[in-house]
Design a protein around this motif. Sequence first.
Motif, PDB file in Angstrom:
ATOM      1  N   VAL A 288       0.878  -1.172   0.000  1.00 49.81           N
ATOM      2  CA  VAL A 288       0.000   0.000   0.000  1.00 49.81           C
ATOM      3  C   VAL A 288       0.911   1.217   0.000  1.00 49.81           C
ATOM      4  N   ASN A 289       0.332   2.406   0.129  1.00 48.34           N
ATOM      5  CA  ASN A 289       1.133   3.633   0.099  1.00 48.34           C
ATOM      6  C   ASN A 289       1.726   3.941   1.475  1.00 48.34           C
ATOM      7  N   MET A 290       2.445   2.958   2.017  1.00 48.13           N
ATOM      8  CA  MET A 290       3.071   3.088   3.320  1.00 48.13           C
ATOM      9  C   MET A 290       4.324   2.236   3.345  1.00 48.13           C
ATOM     10  N   LEU A 291       5.362   2.746   4.003  1.00 47.06           N
ATOM     11  CA  LEU A 291       6.602   2.005   4.218  1.00 47.06           C
ATOM     12  C   LEU A 291       7.115   2.305   5.615  1.00 47.06           C
ATOM     13  N   HIS A 292       7.869   1.380   6.167  1.00 43.09           N
ATOM     14  CA  HIS A 292       8.633   1.635   7.383  1.00 43.09           C
ATOM     15  C   HIS A 292      10.100   1.686   6.991  1.00 43.09           C
ATOM     16  N   LEU A 293      10.783   2.753   7.370  1.00 49.64           N
ATOM     17  CA  LEU A 293      12.196   2.922   7.051  1.00 49.64           C
ATOM     18  C   LEU A 293      13.012   2.773   8.320  1.00 49.64           C
ATOM     19  N   HIS A 294      14.007   1.888   8.270  1.00 44.34           N
ATOM     20  CA  HIS A 294      14.849   1.579   9.419  1.00 44.34           C
ATOM     21  C   HIS A 294      16.231   2.205   9.200  1.00 44.34           C
ATOM     22  N   LEU A 295      16.673   2.939  10.206  1.00 47.18           N
ATOM     23  CA  LEU A 295      17.871   3.768  10.077  1.00 47.18           C
ATOM     24  C   LEU A 295      18.988   3.275  10.994  1.00 47.18           C
ATOM     25  N   PRO A 296      20.254   3.476  10.583  1.00 44.67           N
ATOM     26  CA  PRO A 296      21.395   3.020  11.393  1.00 44.67           C
ATOM     27  C   PRO A 296      21.862   4.065  12.405  1.00 44.67           C
ATOM     28  N   VAL A 297      20.929   4.874  12.911  1.00 38.77           N
ATOM     29  CA  VAL A 297      21.269   5.910  13.899  1.00 38.77           C
ATOM     30  C   VAL A 297      20.212   5.897  14.992  1.00 38.77           C
ATOM     31  N   SER A 298      20.553   6.479  16.127  1.00 36.68           N
ATOM     32  CA  SER A 298      19.611   6.560  17.248  1.00 36.68           C
ATOM     33  C   SER A 298      18.474   7.517  16.912  1.00 36.68           C
ATOM     34  N   PRO A 299      17.358   7.430  17.640  1.00 38.48           N
ATOM     35  CA  PRO A 299      16.284   8.406  17.421  1.00 38.48           C
ATOM     36  C   PRO A 299      16.752   9.844  17.617  1.00 38.48           C
ATOM     37  N   GLU A 300      17.608  10.066  18.594  1.00 40.54           N
ATOM     38  CA  GLU A 300      18.104  11.422  18.855  1.00 40.54           C
ATOM     39  C   GLU A 300      18.882  11.962  17.651  1.00 40.54           C
ATOM     40  N   ARG A 301      19.745  11.113  17.091  1.00 39.07           N
ATOM     41  CA  ARG A 301      20.518  11.545  15.921  1.00 39.07           C
ATOM     42  C   ARG A 301      19.599  11.739  14.714  1.00 39.07           C
ATOM     43  N   ALA A 302      18.612  10.878  14.559  1.00 38.48           N
ATOM     44  CA  ALA A 302      17.676  11.021  13.448  1.00 38.48           C
ATOM     45  C   ALA A 302      16.953  12.358  13.513  1.00 38.48           C
ATOM     46  N   LEU A 303      16.556  12.774  14.718  1.00 45.33           N
ATOM     47  CA  LEU A 303      15.885  14.062  14.873  1.00 45.33           C
ATOM     48  C   LEU A 303      16.824  15.231  14.564  1.00 45.33           C
TER      49      LEU A 303
END
Length: 366
Positions: A288-303
Amino acid sequence: MTDQELQRRCHTVFPGHRARTPAEMFSAMAAWCEANGVEHDVYGSGALLQEFEAKVARLLGFEAAVFCISGTMAQVTALRLACQDRGRDLVALHPTSHIFVHERSNYQLLGHFKALQAGDRHHPWTVADLAAIPDRLGAVGLELPLREIGGQLSSWDELAAIKAHVAARGAHLHMDGARLWEAAAGYDKPLHEVAAGFDSAYVSLYKGVGGLGGAMLAGSRDFVERAAEWFRRQGGNVIHRSPYAVAAAMQFDERLAAMPDYLRRTRFLYQALQAHPAIKVNPAAPQVNMLHLHLPVSPERALEIRRELAERHGVWLFNRIASGVLAGASSFELYVGDNLLRASDAQVVDALALFAAALEAPTRQA
């Protein structure tokens, strides 16, 4: 500057639809009401609301539908009635069901029914998952698509097998259709074909549609009338539903018509992401028109990265961020709507390149 203010300044926004300010939303609603001669309903009695309820029922192939102030109220009420009708208080739900994950054990604390987790939390149901349950089920609640695992769907044949299996067991099959509009585009089937075989269905008036809030519950006329009485008993009998009905109805047809376009745009995004292996995508291909993207950084760094890209480049990548399963990782849900549809291919590709470069850059030491 708040996140909302910063996002509004960005020229390339990935998630969802463009967020209207209250003034913009209310102005659009007022103009639509003026053009269509809308009057307030009074405790659910009014032309606009009742016509909208009938329209949703027709689209889904049910006898009737009724407005509910929230999906949380609609879902547990539907399952409660289903269990009462069959004299069995056990409901089978996927481990990622909204009822388990987001509704604070309301079904249990309010005495609605008992719930059983069935199947693998990382995959959609198969008919074997339900067949493995030896208990006499009052109801089965099936979410289409499964939001918590990236918008995945059971295959069309598997869905048909699940419908047949639940019917053969004499249980009530209820659809959590918060994103049914998106699921129909994913299956490339009309809404009534997706809903066929379900005994009841809840749909959201704000998630993909973009309204202010609210939901509808569809089913047989008798079932819907009894549900409406339970909504009143639970405090859902607001005097005017019209603000919610107007906010959804004024853009309902346009949003539903755009669902295939949103899915095509999601597929383009998925292909563009293949150039950046540091960003892991679930599911393996968009359903569907949705994805989950997984990142190699902490939530704090992502923000931090989100703010840097917004301030320096006018790019807004995501809204909420969650911790990943592994330390130093994070993930976010991306719903593809009007924002990404309006962005050019070059803007999407360039934004992803900036994002990937920031994710791979060494973290600055304090």
